[in-house]
Design an enzyme around this catalytic site. Structure first.
Site, PDB file in Angstrom:
ATOM      1  N   ASP A 157       5.390   1.871   7.673  1.00 40.13           N
ATOM      2  CA  ASP A 157       6.677   1.936   8.361  1.00 40.13           C
ATOM      3  C   ASP A 157       6.607   2.798   9.616  1.00 40.13           C
ATOM      4  O   ASP A 157       7.421   2.647  10.524  1.00 40.13           O
ATOM      5  CB  ASP A 157       7.734   2.515   7.420  1.00 40.13           C
ATOM      6  N   LEU A 218      20.869   0.120   7.524  1.00 40.22           N
ATOM      7  CA  LEU A 218      21.786   0.894   6.693  1.00 40.22           C
ATOM      8  C   LEU A 218      21.727   0.419   5.248  1.00 40.22           C
ATOM      9  O   LEU A 218      22.083  -0.719   4.938  1.00 40.22           O
ATOM     10  CB  LEU A 218      23.219   0.766   7.222  1.00 40.22           C
ATOM     11  N   SER A 220      20.545   2.261   0.992  1.00 42.68           N
ATOM     12  CA  SER A 220      20.390   3.500   0.226  1.00 42.68           C
ATOM     13  C   SER A 220      19.597   4.523   1.032  1.00 42.68           C
ATOM     14  O   SER A 220      19.842   5.720   0.957  1.00 42.68           O
ATOM     15  CB  SER A 220      19.687   3.211  -1.096  1.00 42.68           C
ATOM     16  N   GLY A 221      18.619   4.028   1.786  1.00 42.62           N
ATOM     17  CA  GLY A 221      17.964   4.817   2.814  1.00 42.62           C
ATOM     18  C   GLY A 221      18.429   4.254   4.145  1.00 42.62           C
ATOM     19  O   GLY A 221      18.430   3.034   4.334  1.00 42.62           O
TER      20      GLY A 221
END
Length: 440
Positions: A157, A218, A220-221
């Protein structure tokens, strides 16, 4: 049949998403890979785990079933392989590569094949992404054991953000120590942002290198990213995914000294040395990564529930003191608006689109509507109510929910919703990377 399958795995702290693709480089193919099936395992750390398995050719909606034998990521992957044989009749020997989403890649700039050296390097980075890197390593180990003929590739990532300039990625600390220990902004959600950039480029029919975008992943993380000329200029997450926007269980950005006041023996703000408590890195990260966020405020990690109980129709600002759901909603909204405003300044307000993605980004009708109202002062057209309501049900990958008032302008601002797909992005990159296939 010839080995031609690519498996994409996305491991969360308590989940595992799996997609299987067939390589297809024919001139008639719209994409270099064709989706064969998907599988999802959730609640791995809170048994019974829930398992779903869905063939792409099956038009019926997939359903989840509790599986008592799934205890960890290793047994979750083993259960998937059994389903692959029994429900899809696919020989796992056809799988050539397994793509793994790894959140923190440190200084790795490109995907790497998993070797003993790269495995241990990722292992060392686990402290910087405690909710994810460990889970990814667990799945990598399971794959190597269960599918020894397939090669595992790590996709990071952090790679998307390697273009962030030093004055943005650096922290105002001793630079000698910072460089020695790798203390800088890395940024995350890069696979999602890479997919979004490519999808929006196709939708707007503009080359990626010409686009200025503000991207909002947008869920949970959650994070935000400013893209200038098709490259990451800045992003809200930093050295770890904890910085920036709050999440389901993450605090997001806080005053660095908050954790010491939070844990002191006095139970109130104090600088009395006798009231100090020893707070190790592990304890601090446990509190801020797992015991914070909107769950700490409301008791739930489900932002849909928070939205439904936030009493959004009531404009009374004092409601935040009485309703924890309204407080969590408004707090998240405030932090997102902060980054939207800041990134417009960094892009000289020359923005092609604001793009919503991720679970909340795709399904948060009310959240998008309020954001749309707030950014009207920046020159965005109003959101179309019908498009906004139906965005998540659209089959298209990218949906324009703004009105078309500005289409004649050279750089018309749009509000888009993108159904991001990190598994597809990995499989696509793997399939097009001749380094891997020439070696295979």
């Amino acid at each position: 049949m010839a080995p031609d399958l690519v498996l994409s795995l996305n491991a969360g702290s308590s989940s595992l998403k799996i997609s299987l693709y067939q390589r297809d480089l024919s001139s008639s193919a719209a994409e270099p890979v064709t989706l064969l099936l998907t599988s999802s395992i959730s609640s791995i750390s809170a048994p019974p785990a829930k398992f779903s398995f869905h063939l792409a050719s099956d038009t019926r909606k997939s359903s989840e079933a509790p599986i008592d034998t799934i205890k960890d990521h290793d047994t979750a992957f083993s259960h998937f392989l059994k389903a692959l044989r029994s429900q899809a009749s696919i020989d796992e020997e056809r799988i050539v590569y397994i793509c793994h989403r790894v959140v923190h890649g440190g200084d790795y700039l490109e995907p790497v094949e998993i070797t003993e050296e790269s495995y241990h390097h990722i292992e060392k980075l686990s402290d910087l992404a405690p909710l994810h890197n460990g889970a990814a390593l667990s799945v990598i180990k399971a794959c190597i054991s269960a599918l020894p003929t397939a090669k595992s590739i790590a996709y990071f990532d952090t790679s998307f953000h390697r273009s962030i300039p030093p004055h943005i990625s650096s922290y105002a600390i001793n630079q000698e120590i910072a460089k020695k220990r790798g203390l800088k902004k890395y940024g995350f959600h890069g696979l999602s942002y890479s997919f979004i950039l490519r999808a929006v480029s196709q939708f707007l029919e503009k080359p990626p290198e010409t686009l200025n975008l503000i991207l909002l992943h947008l869920g949970s993380g959650a994070s935000a990213c400013a893209v200038k000329d098709g490259r990451s200029l800045d992003t809200s997450m930093g050295l770890t995914p904890l910085n920036g926007l709050p999440g389901a269980t993450r605090s997001g950005s806080i005053d660095p000294s908050l954790i010491f006041h939070y844990t002191n023996k006095a139970g109130r703000i104090t600088h009395d040395p006798s009231m100090a408590a020893h707070v190790g890195v592990t304890m601090a990260e446990e509190i801020l990564n797992r015991k914070a966020g909107w769950k700490a405020i409301t008791g739930t990690t489900d932002f849909g529930v928070i939205t439904s109980k936030a009493e959004l129709e009531n404009p009374d600002p004092a409601l935040e003191a009485r309703n924890p759901f309204r407080l969590a909603f408004d707090l998240f909204l405030d932090r997102v608006l902060h980054y939207i405003g800041a990134y417009h300044l960094k892009l000289n307000c020359e923005v092609d689109a604001l793009v919503f993605a991720g679970g909340i980004g795709e399904r948060g009708v009310e959240f998008r509507e309020i954001i749309g109202q707030k950014i009207a002062c920046l020159g965005y057209p109003p959101i179309r109510q019908d498009k906004n309501l139906g965005a998540s049900a659209e089959l298209a990958t990218v949906v324009d929910i703004s009105t078309a008032e500005q289409v004649s302008q050279a750089r018309a601002k749009r509000i888009l919703v993108c159904k991001t797909d990190e598994q597809l992005e990995m499989a696509r990159e793997c399939t097009l990377d001749e380094r891997f296939w020439n070696a295979a």
